[in-house]
Design an enzyme around this catalytic site. Sequence first.
Site, PDB file in Angstrom:
ATOM      1  N   ASP A   1       0.325  -1.013   0.205  1.00  0.00           N
ATOM      2  CA  ASP A   1      -0.156  -0.299   0.052  1.00  0.00           C
ATOM      3  C   ASP A   1       0.665   1.456   0.385  1.00  0.00           C
ATOM      4  OD1 ASP A   1       1.224  -0.375   2.492  1.00  0.00           O
ATOM      5  OD2 ASP A   1      -1.259  -0.379   3.805  1.00  0.00           O
ATOM      6  N   HIS A   2       2.412   1.173   0.419  1.00  0.00           N
ATOM      7  CA  HIS A   2       2.527   2.517   0.417  1.00  0.00           C
ATOM      8  C   HIS A   2       3.742   2.662  -0.376  1.00  0.00           C
ATOM      9  CE1 HIS A   2       2.553   1.730   4.548  1.00  0.00           C
ATOM     10  NE2 HIS A   2       3.422   2.902   5.214  1.00  0.00           N
TER      11      HIS A   2
ATOM     12  N   ASP B   1       3.948  -1.072  11.732  1.00  0.00           N
ATOM     13  CA  ASP B   1       3.347   0.081  10.812  1.00  0.00           C
ATOM     14  C   ASP B   1       3.112   0.516  12.423  1.00  0.00           C
ATOM     15  OD1 ASP B   1       2.586   1.854   8.120  1.00  0.00           O
ATOM     16  OD2 ASP B   1       1.590   2.458   9.790  1.00  0.00           O
TER      17      ASP B   1
ATOM     18  N   ARG C   1      -0.336  12.880  10.386  1.00  0.00           N
ATOM     19  CA  ARG C   1       0.809  13.151  10.347  1.00  0.00           C
ATOM     20  C   ARG C   1       1.233  14.361  10.002  1.00  0.00           C
ATOM     21  NH1 ARG C   1       4.015   7.500  10.958  1.00  0.00           N
ATOM     22  NH2 ARG C   1       3.839   7.612  12.912  1.00  0.00           N
TER      23      ARG C   1
ATOM     24  N   SER D   1       7.226   7.222  13.225  1.00  0.00           N
ATOM     25  CA  SER D   1       6.987   5.482  12.620  1.00  0.00           C
ATOM     26  C   SER D   1       7.243   4.640  12.815  1.00  0.00           C
ATOM     27  CB  SER D   1       7.243   6.071  10.929  1.00  0.00           C
ATOM     28  OG  SER D   1       8.372   5.914  10.657  1.00  0.00           O
TER      29      SER D   1
ATOM     30  N   ARG E   1       8.938   2.357  11.537  1.00  0.00           N
ATOM     31  CA  ARG E   1      10.287   1.992  10.440  1.00  0.00           C
ATOM     32  C   ARG E   1      11.748   2.196  10.702  1.00  0.00           C
ATOM     33  NH1 ARG E   1       9.744   8.170   7.659  1.00  0.00           N
ATOM     34  NH2 ARG E   1       8.445   7.264   7.898  1.00  0.00           N
TER      35      ARG E   1
HETATM   36  C1  MIC Z   1       4.415   6.009   7.784  1.00  0.00           C
HETATM   37  O1  MIC Z   1       2.975   6.696   8.134  1.00  0.00           O
HETATM   38  O2  MIC Z   1       4.985   7.015   8.691  1.00  0.00           O
HETATM   39  C2  MIC Z   1       3.903   5.100   7.425  1.00  0.00           C
HETATM   40  C3  MIC Z   1       5.248   4.980   6.063  1.00  0.00           C
HETATM   41  O3  MIC Z   1       3.574   4.141   7.178  1.00  0.00           O
HETATM   42  C4  MIC Z   1       5.466   4.319   8.471  1.00  0.00           C
HETATM   43  C5  MIC Z   1       6.130   2.956   8.161  1.00  0.00           C
HETATM   44  C6  MIC Z   1       7.334   3.059   7.273  1.00  0.00           C
HETATM   45  O4  MIC Z   1       8.349   3.918   7.841  1.00  0.00           O
HETATM   46  O5  MIC Z   1       7.039   2.539   6.165  1.00  0.00           O
HETATM   47  C7  MIC Z   1       4.797   3.952   9.926  1.00  0.00           C
HETATM   48  O6  MIC Z   1       3.681   4.389  10.270  1.00  0.00           O
HETATM   49  O7  MIC Z   1       5.275   3.198  10.948  1.00  0.00           O
HETATM   50 FE1  SF4 Z   2       0.303   4.779   5.097  1.00  0.00          FE
HETATM   51 FE2  SF4 Z   2       1.509   5.480   7.278  1.00  0.00          FE
HETATM   52 FE3  SF4 Z   2       0.085   7.240   5.650  1.00  0.00          FE
HETATM   53 FE4  SF4 Z   2      -1.354   5.612   7.366  1.00  0.00          FE
HETATM   54  S1  SF4 Z   2       0.001   7.003   8.157  1.00  0.00           S
HETATM   55  S2  SF4 Z   2      -1.821   5.446   5.085  1.00  0.00           S
HETATM   56  S3  SF4 Z   2       0.032   3.112   6.778  1.00  0.00           S
HETATM   57  S4  SF4 Z   2       1.991   5.801   5.084  1.00  0.00           S
END
Ligand code: MIC
Ligand code: SF4
Length: 642
Positions: free
Chosen positions: A64-65, A119, A379, A533, A535
Amino acid sequence: MALTLTYKILKKHLVDGELTAGKEIGIKIDQTLTQDATGTMSYLQFEALGMKQVKTKLSVSYVDHNTLQSGFENADDHRYLQSVASKYGILFSRPGNGICHQVHLERFAVPGWTLLGSDSHTPTSGGLGMIAIGAGGLDVAVAMGGGAFYLPCPRVVGVKLTGKLKPWVTAKDIILKVLEELTVKGGVGNIIEYFGPGVKTLTVPERATITNMGAELGATTSIFPSDEQTERFLKAQERPKVYKPMTADDGAEYDKVVEINLDKLVPLIAQPHSPDNVVPVSKVAGKEVHQVCIGSCTNSSIKDLRVVGKVLSGKAVNPNLSMTISPGSQQVLRMASEDGSLTNMIAAGARILESACGPCIGMGQAPPSGGVSVRSFNRNFPGRSGTKDAQVYLASPETCVATAIKGKITDPRKLGEYPRITMPKRFIIDDRNIIKPSKNPDKVEVERGPNIAPVPVRGKMEDTISAKLLLHLEDNITTDHIMPAGARILPLRSNIPAISDFVFHYIDQDFPRRAKEAGSSAVVGGENYGQGSSREHAALAPMYLGLKFVIAKSFARIHKTNLVNFGILPLTFKNAKDYDRLEPGDELVIKNVTSSLKKGEDMEVENKTRDFSFPVSYELSDRQVKILLAGGLLNYTKKAQG
Ligand code: MIC
Ligand code: SF4
């Protein structure tokens, strides 16, 4: 003893330790989820652990990313993920099927069970009464292999909801209110449990909006009881059998209680650049806006899209802004298509995007220079949108759509009568985009494209560490600062040597070069270092560049665990004033690292450049100490397996 819902579920899953707040516990994990941006690393590590099949009740791999596919990298990763899923007994939710958290809530979440996801917004499934926790990919790999998940036993903060939301006021406003009260670090070490008479007025997708964005509190997770609303949702998803009523015992005590009277709530908005910078929408109303984005795992349910569709009916998106809408899942998109919401959106001039994360993680749709973007996301950290000087606001889909029509930030209550939305009695169920694993796993060849590089592994912990201090950072540094995402960098997630060139990119583009030159380095941070996140790349890539320790005033939960998992020492100042006595370029030396760790003693950092020493400490479990001594969780787990 009367137990909170949180402790009831934790007790059932406890495999190590005791339920005393702050002490480390190990819990059994029933389900796991991964997404592609963290999943490739997680499965590479799962493979490195030498597992044959997953040992969970259910594991799902979502894509999905990284769906932009501006080069071969993403597509290669998708093939890798699909083949790994097929081989190891994992369901594969193919690109286009939706955002992991939305799909998981719809099709897989089970009240009373545990879920571990790579995630940070995994707590979304807490809306359905699960203990659903976000973690680094390596922790998820270990859980897939049947290992326990270790975490500090949380305190439980109760949020008591009373009353009922007024028209145009939404679940998003509830969580924004909680963020205003508790701040982005107020949830650290806590699970947020919702209770009180207001709970039953909220549908499951509304609850999921709240538990989703509870991640922004730094909380371990958030949870709602499982009740008639849960039952209705599960029936409508054709999953009535997994329903089980679950609430806290009468008289259960919370470590702290926050009360929110829903009757009194008004539409709220988080201003740049932090989700807790919350004010009433009316306070910033009238500000000119260049972009509105609706979607993300926080607000992309059919309820959200139906309201937006109704409001846009017969209207046009303001000519001075661009509006995007990303439905949370294929199920949501199809339902919005069948009930006419989609037609209303298209006719009004909204740009319909794929069911994926999209603009939320800077995968396209960057706002214009200095632009103002109002988003239904979770965010708004600086640079995350893809435009460094953009001003990103976070609000409900209702506030977003009012703003999209008017061209300026608008209190949705100005739109007149609230469109009453009923939740569907039956969702469209079609799981053809969730591919089952192979019945002949031995015959499946894992496909690895050239973007997939081996996982770097750190050597054993040194007894003396000499490191150059490269950065001196403020409070609330996010993982988006440490290891940014976005369209250019995200495709490199499976290739640590390549992605490491972007560590701290928006703070200091020269960091990777300086780190390599130093060979061994350190950074200093303020409070809540590493928030955001899950990550693990924010630990793994700096480790690859030679980062040996971080000294901060405090750490965010997931990032701290990720640092340990990759053999980077997370140290804290014993005396806060020492934070101000350090400067980039200082040569720092810590002696007796391994013996101090073994004895649980504080360490002394010698500043060779400025000729003084200062003490640092650390809060680590015995298990984490062993992981650090082994040079990371991969080494530790392999050793434990013999
Ligand atoms: C995000 O919202 O920052 C992400 C991208 O979903 C991350 C995961 C990632 O960095 O792949 C998260 O929230 O953990
Ligand atoms: Fe995707 Fe992270 Fe955004 Fe949720 S917050 S939509 S998991 S990138």
